[in-house]
Design a protein around this motif. Structure first.
Motif, short mmCIF file in Angstrom:
data_model
loop_
_atom_site.label_atom_id
_atom_site.label_comp_id
_atom_site.label_asym_id
_atom_site.label_seq_id
_atom_site.Cartn_x
_atom_site.Cartn_y
_atom_site.Cartn_z
N ARG A 199 0.83 -1.21 0.00
CA ARG A 199 0.00 0.00 0.00
C ARG A 199 0.86 1.25 0.00
N LEU A 200 1.92 1.23 0.79
CA LEU A 200 2.81 2.39 0.85
C LEU A 200 3.46 2.66 -0.52
N ARG A 201 3.98 1.61 -1.13
CA ARG A 201 4.65 1.77 -2.43
C ARG A 201 3.64 2.18 -3.50
N ASP A 202 2.46 1.57 -3.49
CA ASP A 202 1.45 1.92 -4.49
C ASP A 202 1.02 3.37 -4.37
N ALA A 203 1.07 3.92 -3.14
CA ALA A 203 0.69 5.32 -2.92
C ALA A 203 1.85 6.28 -3.17
N GLY A 204 3.01 5.74 -3.56
CA GLY A 204 4.14 6.59 -3.93
C GLY A 204 5.06 6.96 -2.79
N HIS A 205 4.97 6.26 -1.66
CA HIS A 205 5.83 6.56 -0.52
C HIS A 205 7.13 5.75 -0.60
N ALA A 206 8.23 6.40 -0.30
CA ALA A 206 9.52 5.71 -0.25
C ALA A 206 9.54 4.79 0.96
N VAL A 207 9.98 3.55 0.75
CA VAL A 207 10.01 2.55 1.82
C VAL A 207 11.40 1.92 1.84
N THR A 208 11.97 1.82 3.03
CA THR A 208 13.26 1.15 3.19
C THR A 208 13.10 0.05 4.24
N ALA A 209 14.07 -0.86 4.26
CA ALA A 209 14.04 -1.95 5.22
C ALA A 209 14.49 -1.45 6.60
N LEU A 210 13.83 -1.94 7.63
CA LEU A 210 14.22 -1.63 9.01
C LEU A 210 15.36 -2.56 9.42
N ASP A 211 16.40 -1.99 9.97
CA ASP A 211 17.51 -2.79 10.50
C ASP A 211 16.96 -3.74 11.56
N PRO A 212 17.14 -5.07 11.40
CA PRO A 212 16.61 -6.02 12.39
C PRO A 212 17.12 -5.79 13.80
N ALA A 213 18.22 -5.06 13.96
CA ALA A 213 18.73 -4.78 15.29
C ALA A 213 17.73 -3.97 16.11
N HIS A 214 16.80 -3.28 15.45
CA HIS A 214 15.78 -2.51 16.17
C HIS A 214 14.65 -3.40 16.68
N ILE A 215 14.64 -4.67 16.25
CA ILE A 215 13.62 -5.62 16.70
C ILE A 215 14.33 -6.57 17.66
N ASP A 216 14.43 -6.17 18.92
CA ASP A 216 15.35 -6.84 19.82
C ASP A 216 14.74 -8.00 20.59
N ALA A 217 13.47 -8.30 20.39
CA ALA A 217 12.86 -9.46 21.05
C ALA A 217 11.82 -10.08 20.12
N PRO A 218 12.25 -10.60 18.96
CA PRO A 218 11.28 -11.14 18.00
C PRO A 218 10.48 -12.30 18.59
N ALA A 219 9.21 -12.38 18.19
CA ALA A 219 8.36 -13.47 18.65
C ALA A 219 8.89 -14.80 18.14
N ASP A 220 8.60 -15.88 18.87
CA ASP A 220 9.09 -17.20 18.50
C ASP A 220 8.60 -17.58 17.10
N GLY A 221 9.52 -18.10 16.31
CA GLY A 221 9.17 -18.58 14.99
C GLY A 221 8.96 -17.49 13.96
N VAL A 222 9.26 -16.25 14.30
CA VAL A 222 9.05 -15.13 13.39
C VAL A 222 10.40 -14.59 12.93
N GLN A 223 10.60 -14.50 11.64
CA GLN A 223 11.80 -13.87 11.11
C GLN A 223 11.65 -12.36 11.27
N PRO A 224 12.49 -11.72 12.08
CA PRO A 224 12.30 -10.28 12.31
C PRO A 224 12.47 -9.47 11.03
N ARG A 225 11.49 -8.65 10.76
CA ARG A 225 11.51 -7.84 9.54
C ARG A 225 10.68 -6.59 9.78
N GLY A 226 11.07 -5.50 9.14
CA GLY A 226 10.30 -4.28 9.26
C GLY A 226 10.56 -3.35 8.10
N VAL A 227 9.74 -2.31 8.03
CA VAL A 227 9.90 -1.29 7.00
C VAL A 227 9.86 0.08 7.67
#
Length: 310
Positions: free
Chosen positions: A96-124
């Protein structure tokens, strides 16, 4: 005095795309990182989770995902962040963000310091219409919440309110693109409360003529906690700058105090709950008067204004 025009804020097609999304953490720039960290430890019970580059500190409840990033600099808002638990919600949001023309970058996984079990930490990461940095990421552990006496430590970080000079543009982004819904607004279009889970609001936007942080809020459990906290803040020589009171929109109890950098911090309880899986809601429009913002007599903080009087 002429009556301000009435403005109805729209809910475009993407409204309600997020229904299991909550505030995650907040980043604050402060002139004195060690002093502010000490204040948050003394007053709210937040402890240092990590030292950040350039003299910053990451604070939290001792376990689980962090709550506050403090970075050195002139007082201001550095970023806000949300945890998306909606199934495939992050992927859909990025589209939705890209389709609306917003610039999106990947979030450094280091900012996700306690990922839920079984979840690959990822963000935008993106920016909203005022240039505020906004992070969205996959689920995290929040085991540090609900883990202490609520008369001495809040339950959780619950919502953030942003100041803006263009409220319709801000709402169009967070509702029409990101996928929040409007719970309430002031009838003059100067304040809107947005939800992304069952809480009445996880994000609010108020038109003040400036941009940045208006306030951010922590949950307490019940009315009895407010007596304990007013006494506790007094013992800590921290002034209660607004409240106790009860907001009309959200129906939540509140008190406010300021941190050493001048950020307004709210303690809140008994927020109204919404059940979008069972009920169709229509956004409500409150009269833009003090008694809407504070049902208990209409007393306002020194920084809060309404366009009409009671």
């Amino acid at each position: 005095m002429s009556r301000p025009p009435r403005i109805v804020l729209d809910e475009p097609d993407n409204a309600g795309a997020l229904r299991r999304t909550a505030t995650s953490h907040i980043g604050l720039r402060v002139p004195d990182v060690p002093g502010t960290a000490t204040f948050y430890a003394r007053v709210l019970g937040l402890t240092t989770h990590a030292e950040l580059p350039d003299g910053g500190r990451r604070l939290g409840w001792g376990t689980g995902h962090h709550v506050v990033d403090l970075t050195p600099g002139p007082a201001g808002l550095d970023h806000i962040a949300f945890e998306i638990r909606d199934e495939d919600g992050l992927v859909a949001l990025e589209k939705r963000l890209r389709d609306a023309g917003h610039a999106v970058t990947a979030l450094d996984p280091a900012h996700i310091d306690a990922p839920a079990d079984g979840v690959q930490p990822r963000g935008v990461v993106c920016t909203d219409p005022d240039g505020t940095t906004v992070r969205f990421h996959t689920p995290v552990h929040r085991v540090g919440e609900h883990a202490a006496d609520t008369g001495r430590r809040p339950i959780r970080y619950q919502h953030v309110t942003l100041a803006t000079a263009d409220l319709p543009a801000k709402v169009a982004f967070y509702v029409g693109v990101v996928g929040f819904r409007i719970s309430d607004q002031l009838a003059d279009g100067k304040f809107a409360w947005l939800r992304s889970d069952r809480d009445h609001h996880t994000l609010a936007v108020v038109e003040t003529g400036r941009t940045g942080l208006d306030h951010y809020s922590y949950d307490l459990a019940e009315w009895a906690d407010f007596k304990a906290w007013c006494d506790r803040l007094t013992d800590q020589e921290v002034d209660v700058v607004w409240g106790p009171g009860r907001h009309g929109p959200g129906n939540n109890l509140f008190i406010f105090f300021d941190d050493p950098a001048g950020n307004h911090v709210e303690l809140s309880a008994e927020m109204e709950q919404f059940h979008d899986d069972r009920v169709t809601y229509t956004p409500r429009r409150w009269e833009p008067v003090p008694r809407s913002v504070n049902l208990w007599g209409g007393q306002l903080a020194t920084w809060r204004r309404t366009s009409e009087t009671d």
